[in-house]
Design a protein around this motif. Structure first.
Motif, PDB file in Angstrom:
ATOM      1  N   ARG A  61     -29.133  37.455  -8.976  1.00 53.32           N
ATOM      2  CA  ARG A  61     -28.831  37.629 -10.529  1.00 53.32           C
ATOM      3  C   ARG A  61     -27.312  38.143 -10.601  1.00 53.32           C
ATOM      4  NH1 ARG A  61     -32.628  40.607 -14.932  1.00 53.32           N
ATOM      5  NH2 ARG A  61     -33.737  38.777 -14.341  1.00 53.32           N
ATOM      6  N   CYS A  62     -26.869  38.807  -9.733  1.00 52.55           N
ATOM      7  CA  CYS A  62     -25.862  39.672  -9.754  1.00 52.55           C
ATOM      8  C   CYS A  62     -24.599  39.209  -8.640  1.00 52.55           C
ATOM      9  CB  CYS A  62     -25.837  41.310  -9.145  1.00 52.55           C
ATOM     10  SG  CYS A  62     -27.054  42.155 -10.247  1.00 52.55           S
ATOM     11  N   GLY A  70     -18.322  48.391 -12.276  1.00 52.19           N
ATOM     12  CA  GLY A  70     -19.747  47.792 -13.117  1.00 52.19           C
ATOM     13  C   GLY A  70     -20.813  47.368 -12.100  1.00 52.19           C
ATOM     14  N   LEU A  71     -20.411  46.982 -10.799  1.00 49.50           N
ATOM     15  CA  LEU A  71     -21.394  46.506 -10.033  1.00 49.50           C
ATOM     16  C   LEU A  71     -22.669  47.190  -9.793  1.00 49.50           C
ATOM     17  CD1 LEU A  71     -22.408  44.224  -8.162  1.00 49.50           C
ATOM     18  CD2 LEU A  71     -21.074  45.195  -5.995  1.00 49.50           C
ATOM     19  N   GLU A 127     -24.020  49.673 -11.765  1.00 45.51           N
ATOM     20  CA  GLU A 127     -24.896  49.346 -12.982  1.00 45.51           C
ATOM     21  C   GLU A 127     -25.702  48.094 -13.225  1.00 45.51           C
ATOM     22  OE1 GLU A 127     -21.817  50.556 -12.721  1.00 45.51           O
ATOM     23  OE2 GLU A 127     -21.969  52.586 -13.209  1.00 45.51           O
ATOM     24  N   GLN A 128     -24.839  47.153 -12.801  1.00 39.86           N
ATOM     25  CA  GLN A 128     -25.268  45.691 -13.004  1.00 39.86           C
ATOM     26  C   GLN A 128     -26.677  45.603 -12.087  1.00 39.86           C
ATOM     27  OE1 GLN A 128     -22.881  42.718 -11.896  1.00 39.86           O
ATOM     28  NE2 GLN A 128     -23.928  40.757 -12.719  1.00 39.86           N
ATOM     29  N   LEU A 129     -26.622  45.997 -10.948  1.00 43.46           N
ATOM     30  CA  LEU A 129     -27.406  45.841  -9.865  1.00 43.46           C
ATOM     31  C   LEU A 129     -28.822  46.904 -10.413  1.00 43.46           C
ATOM     32  CD1 LEU A 129     -25.578  46.277  -6.616  1.00 43.46           C
ATOM     33  CD2 LEU A 129     -27.144  44.415  -7.108  1.00 43.46           C
ATOM     34  N   GLN A 130     -28.591  48.150 -11.008  1.00 44.33           N
ATOM     35  CA  GLN A 130     -29.447  48.914 -11.377  1.00 44.33           C
ATOM     36  C   GLN A 130     -30.484  48.336 -12.575  1.00 44.33           C
ATOM     37  OE1 GLN A 130     -27.198  52.515 -12.260  1.00 44.33           O
ATOM     38  NE2 GLN A 130     -28.022  53.631 -10.483  1.00 44.33           N
ATOM     39  N   THR A 131     -29.628  47.806 -13.583  1.00 47.81           N
ATOM     40  CA  THR A 131     -30.159  47.039 -14.493  1.00 47.81           C
ATOM     41  C   THR A 131     -31.037  45.847 -14.121  1.00 47.81           C
ATOM     42  OG1 THR A 131     -28.521  47.730 -15.968  1.00 47.81           O
ATOM     43  CG2 THR A 131     -30.013  45.805 -16.658  1.00 47.81           C
ATOM     44  N   ALA A 132     -30.676  44.983 -13.010  1.00 45.80           N
ATOM     45  CA  ALA A 132     -31.197  44.183 -12.556  1.00 45.80           C
ATOM     46  C   ALA A 132     -32.719  44.469 -11.684  1.00 45.80           C
ATOM     47  CB  ALA A 132     -30.676  43.042 -11.570  1.00 45.80           C
TER      48      ALA A 132
END
Length: 411
Positions: free
Chosen positions: A340-341, A371-372, A374-379
């Motif tokens: 996803r990321c 932002g990587l 944060e993006q990974l934490q959200t996913a």
């Protein structure tokens, strides 16, 4: 051709082998689509003529062993869940239960085991004591067919009844053994306890269990050269050990990929991942079959002269999971987070903490980018339904062992 090799295929130019395998691939895909009801569905819309490279093969879905078992249970009207192509000559059962057909009814060696037996030193005119089960499971039949193909005879010892099996060893004086390493050790120990020697028993092909170097040396000290092979009831022979004893040489009748555990994406040679096999069997045309086993490709050709791809051997299981805060987290979910990321680096989900205070941290080999994290934490939260931290690491920081989930919590 030296008798050291089973046939000329083993010493082919690697480029010629690859070209032959890729040329056979479209026909096998088309055969699976037309002859296997399950693959008619799984490969709907796939242009078989376009699958002429490993990159193209990697675009096809995986078939997992659990898929076979689930299909067989849910679709009993379709024999073997619709994965077989036509009526097999024999059907066997593995724990689960999972039913497996004899892959090629017209083949003299349907599981292609003769190549491994030959590499272990077994020759025409010899007698081999077979120490695999002949009941329900196909292992005994696999070895017997391979022995017959090379012109060797077999004694179907099976498992258990060790006193009777030892008597057969003493009476028949077989030159070879094909079976589990544990039974071979038991038989040799019982022979020694009775004051018997077995000088005629000189070579063995063992499988079905781990056979570490210490046990190989133990056999050697008693006059038996033992070699290992990697085979399954579904696929037949996948790879086998040779006199070089450097990894396992891949069989000529299969295409092997190594993918990141939990995903379908191939990893670079040398990196540990899940073994994926496409067989060229007509009767049981498994396409991108996920074995659940971990291994890695060894660089270069074997010193024995065989030129096919080599595997490091069995390195563990790929189907990893952990229960975190009452929910299971699987390796496939970690792969989904990365996909996803847009990340392809090596990753590991660390689970630690104490009772009722589980913590997760996703470690990823990736260059820092805005932002990587944060993006990974959200996913990670969206896919696992659990919160976790993310730590970016330099390339090469994580061990090359195929582990995607590491549970560090005290037992």
């Amino acid at each position: 051709m030296s008798s050291e090799f089973f046939d000329a295929l083993e010493t082919r130019d690697p480029a010629a082998r690859e070209a032959a395998l890729m040329a056979a691939l479209p026909e096998q895909i088309a055969h699976a689509q037309s002859s296997s009801p399950a693959y008619t569905e799984l490969l709907v819309g796939v242009d078989a003529n376009a699958i002429t490279s490993r990159a193209a093969l990697a675009t096809l879905p995986l078939t997992r062993k659990s898929s076979l078992a689930a299909a067989q249970a849910a679709r009993r009207a379709l024999r073997l869940g619709g994965f077989a192509a036509g009526m097999p000559r024999r059907i066997f059962q593995s724990p689960g239960p999972l039913y497996e057909p004899e892959p090629d009814a017209d083949g003299a060696d349907p599981w292609r085991v003769a190549r491994a037996l030959h590499a272990a030193g077994i020759r025409a005119g010899q007698l081999a004591h077979v120490g695999f089960s002949y009941h329900l499971t196909p292992a005994g039949a696999m070895m017997e067919a391979g022995l017959r193909a090379i012109g060797a005879a077999s004694f179907p010892g099976g498992i258990g009844n060790t006193e009777l099996q030892l008597q057969a060893l003493l009476d028949l004086q077989p030159e070879a053994y094909a079976g589990t390493p544990s039974l071979l050790r038991i038989l040799l120990e019982k022979a020694a306890e009775g004051g018997h020697v077995l000088p005629y028993l000189q070579c063995a092909l063992v499988s079905g269990e781990a056979c570490p170097p210490a046990l190989v040396a133990w056999f050697s000290a008693r006059g038996v050269d033992a070699y290992q092979c990697y085979a399954t009831a579904d696929l037949g022979l996948i790879a086998y050990q040779t006199t070089a004893r450097e990894g396992l040489v891949v069989d000529e009748g299969v295409i092997v990929e190594i993918v990141r555990p939990g995903s379908a994406e191939p990893v670079p040679d040398g990196e540990v991942g899940e073994v994926i096999v496409t067989t060229l069997s007509a009767g049981y045309p498994l396409i991108r079959f996920a074995t659940g086993d971990l291994s890695a490709v060894l660089a270069g050709a074997s010193p024995c002269g065989r030129t096919n791809q080599r595997l490091r051997g069995w390195l563990g299981r790929a189907d990893q999971s952990a229960k975190v805060r009452g929910m299971f987290v699987h390796a496939g979910q970690v792969a989904e987070v990365l996909a996803r990321c847009g990340q392809r680096g090596r990753a590991r989900l660390i689970v630690d903490g104490e009772l009722a205070n589980d913590r997760m941290c996703l470690q990823l080999e990736a260059a820092p980018a805005e932002g990587l994290v944060e993006q990974l934490q959200t996913a990670l939260r969206d896919i696992t339904k659990l919160r976790g931290e993310v730590e970016l690491l330099a390339a090469g920081s994580l061990p090359n062992d195929g582990r995607v989930i590491e549970d560090r919590r005290p037992v």
